[in-house]
Write an enzyme that holds these catalytic residues in place. Structure first.
Site, mmCIF file in Angstrom:
data_model
loop_
_atom_site.group_PDB
_atom_site.id
_atom_site.type_symbol
_atom_site.label_atom_id
_atom_site.label_comp_id
_atom_site.label_asym_id
_atom_site.label_seq_id
_atom_site.Cartn_x
_atom_site.Cartn_y
_atom_site.Cartn_z
ATOM 1 N N LYS A 56 -26.022 -68.782 -34.359
ATOM 2 C CA LYS A 56 -24.926 -69.252 -35.224
ATOM 3 C C LYS A 56 -23.666 -69.498 -34.400
ATOM 4 O O LYS A 56 -22.952 -70.484 -34.614
ATOM 5 C CB LYS A 56 -24.664 -68.220 -36.340
ATOM 6 C CG LYS A 56 -25.810 -68.102 -37.344
ATOM 7 C CD LYS A 56 -25.637 -66.902 -38.280
ATOM 8 C CE LYS A 56 -26.882 -66.672 -39.137
ATOM 9 N NZ LYS A 56 -26.790 -65.452 -39.975
ATOM 10 N N GLN A 100 -23.587 -59.707 -40.643
ATOM 11 C CA GLN A 100 -25.035 -59.904 -40.520
ATOM 12 C C GLN A 100 -25.806 -58.728 -41.124
ATOM 13 O O GLN A 100 -25.535 -57.566 -40.798
ATOM 14 C CB GLN A 100 -25.401 -60.089 -39.035
ATOM 15 C CG GLN A 100 -26.865 -60.429 -38.779
ATOM 16 C CD GLN A 100 -27.280 -61.804 -39.290
ATOM 17 O OE1 GLN A 100 -26.476 -62.731 -39.372
ATOM 18 N NE2 GLN A 100 -28.541 -61.942 -39.649
ATOM 19 N N ASP A 123 -21.322 -66.618 -46.748
ATOM 20 C CA ASP A 123 -22.703 -66.200 -46.978
ATOM 21 C C ASP A 123 -23.093 -66.338 -48.455
ATOM 22 O O ASP A 123 -24.280 -66.308 -48.785
ATOM 23 C CB ASP A 123 -22.847 -64.715 -46.612
ATOM 24 C CG ASP A 123 -23.632 -64.482 -45.336
ATOM 25 O OD1 ASP A 123 -24.480 -65.328 -45.013
ATOM 26 O OD2 ASP A 123 -23.388 -63.452 -44.694
HETATM 27 N N1 GUN Z 1 -29.801 -61.558 -42.750
HETATM 28 C C1 GUN Z 1 -30.831 -62.377 -43.060
HETATM 29 N N2 GUN Z 1 -30.366 -63.541 -43.595
HETATM 30 C C2 GUN Z 1 -29.018 -63.438 -43.613
HETATM 31 C C3 GUN Z 1 -27.983 -64.321 -44.038
HETATM 32 O O1 GUN Z 1 -28.200 -65.425 -44.531
HETATM 33 N N3 GUN Z 1 -26.721 -63.855 -43.874
HETATM 34 C C4 GUN Z 1 -26.448 -62.631 -43.358
HETATM 35 N N4 GUN Z 1 -25.177 -62.261 -43.264
HETATM 36 N N5 GUN Z 1 -27.385 -61.792 -42.963
HETATM 37 C C5 GUN Z 1 -28.667 -62.199 -43.087
#
Ligand code: GUN
Length: 297
Positions: A56, A100, A123
């Site tokens: 990312k 995350q 998110d």
């Molecule tokens: N862990 C797995 N998928 C995601 C996501 O889309 N966002 C975040 N913050 N954590 C994750």
């Protein structure tokens, strides 16, 4: 991955196209003096989370979004994490915040996600944004992975209107929001949605009548060829590490779908990797650009 086969949905190419479209919006923002800013928060040393956040960060840099990553130790208290989020909420140069998941056991994810300002919640996990999704209010942020699946369906010409959709998995990150998006009235929606989960009596029977299956249950290669009808569209969200004696590391990644055996009978199918994964990142970039635009206007 066989990108030359017409029934393979090339998530990397579609994500690259979206990033090209976003580059125009980033240039416009920069022209008016705004550089989109995104903060990543990672707690502990979960290897998969490190890889995801790394990807990312790289995508942000390529698009011209400024990102900063805050790494906290595994033993961090919930209070310490909430204090960091409060600082990021108040920082004017940041338009988005991504914490995350998964988080260590001592930290309640629901409390953390509720602390991120809804206007910076790229998110789409804050209860306000979850509520807006349920209500069909387009002013909220939608969770990136299910939004990426919708985009893949639309951009590969799959009609969702009236389609029988089966979603495998009822998680908050994919299954539930995916259902909310596809059953909504409107374009790229209007589907009849069934969510299957660990207590579903006959998953195969549901899958066999599905026009579209979204597999997001986290069980390696769960969906088999004898569970789908010819012409089905399959979106594989799964990322599972399994042992593999033939690989150097002794493990390999597989999806929730028996790709090789479903490929010949599916109208469309996402490869893994190179399907849904790149779209999750593209949707995060899109949400962040939108957050910056909302603040700028
Ligand atoms: N862990 C797995 N998928 C995601 C996501 O889309 N966002 C975040 N913050 N954590 C994750």
């Amino acid at each position: 991955m066989e990108p030359s086969l017409s029934n393979v949905v090339d998530g990397r190419a579609i994500a690259a196209q979206i990033q090209k479209e976003l580059a125009v919006r980033v240039a416009n923002l920069k022209g008016s003096g705004v550089t989109p800013g995104l903060a990543f928060v990672r707690v502990g040393e979960d290897p998969a989370s490190k890889v995801y956040v790394g990807r990312k960060e790289k995508a942000c840099a390529e698009l011209g979004i400024v990102s900063e990553t805050h790494v906290l130790p595994e033993a961090t208290t919930e209070a310490d994490l909430l204090a960091l989020i409060a600082k990021l909420n108040a920082a004017a140069h940041l338009h988005g915040i991504l914490v995350q998941a998964p988080l260590p056991k001592q930290i309640r994810e629901s409390v953390v996600f509720s602390t991120v300002l809804p206007t910076k919640d790229v998110d789409g996990f804050h209860p306000v944004n979850v509520g807006k999704l349920m209500l069909g209010d387009p002013t909220g942020f939608k969770p990136c992975t299910p939004a990426g699946v919708v985009e893949l369906l639309v951009r590969s010409g799959v009609k969702t209107d009236g389609a029988e959709v089966v979603i495998l998995g009822r998680g908050n990150i994919v299954g539930k929001p995916m259902a909310a998006m596809l059953c909504q009235k409107g374009n790229a929606a209007n589907s009849t949605v069934t969510i299957c989960h660990s207590a579903t009596r006959d998953i195969k029977a549901h899958c066999l009548r599905a026009d579209i299956i979204v597999a997001a249950m986290g069980v390696p290669e769960f969906l088999k060829a004898d569970m789908v009808k010819p012409g089905v569209v399959v979106m594989d969200v799964g990322v599972n590490r399994v042992s593999d004696a033939s690989s150097k590391t002794g493990t390999k990644l597989v999806g929730d779908v028996d790709y090789k055996n479903i490929l010949p009978i599916a109208a469309k199918i996402t490869p893994n990797p190179g399907g849904v994964g790149p779209m999750t990142i593209a949707m995060l970039l899109q949400n962040t650009v939108r957050a910056a635009e909302m603040k700028a206007n």
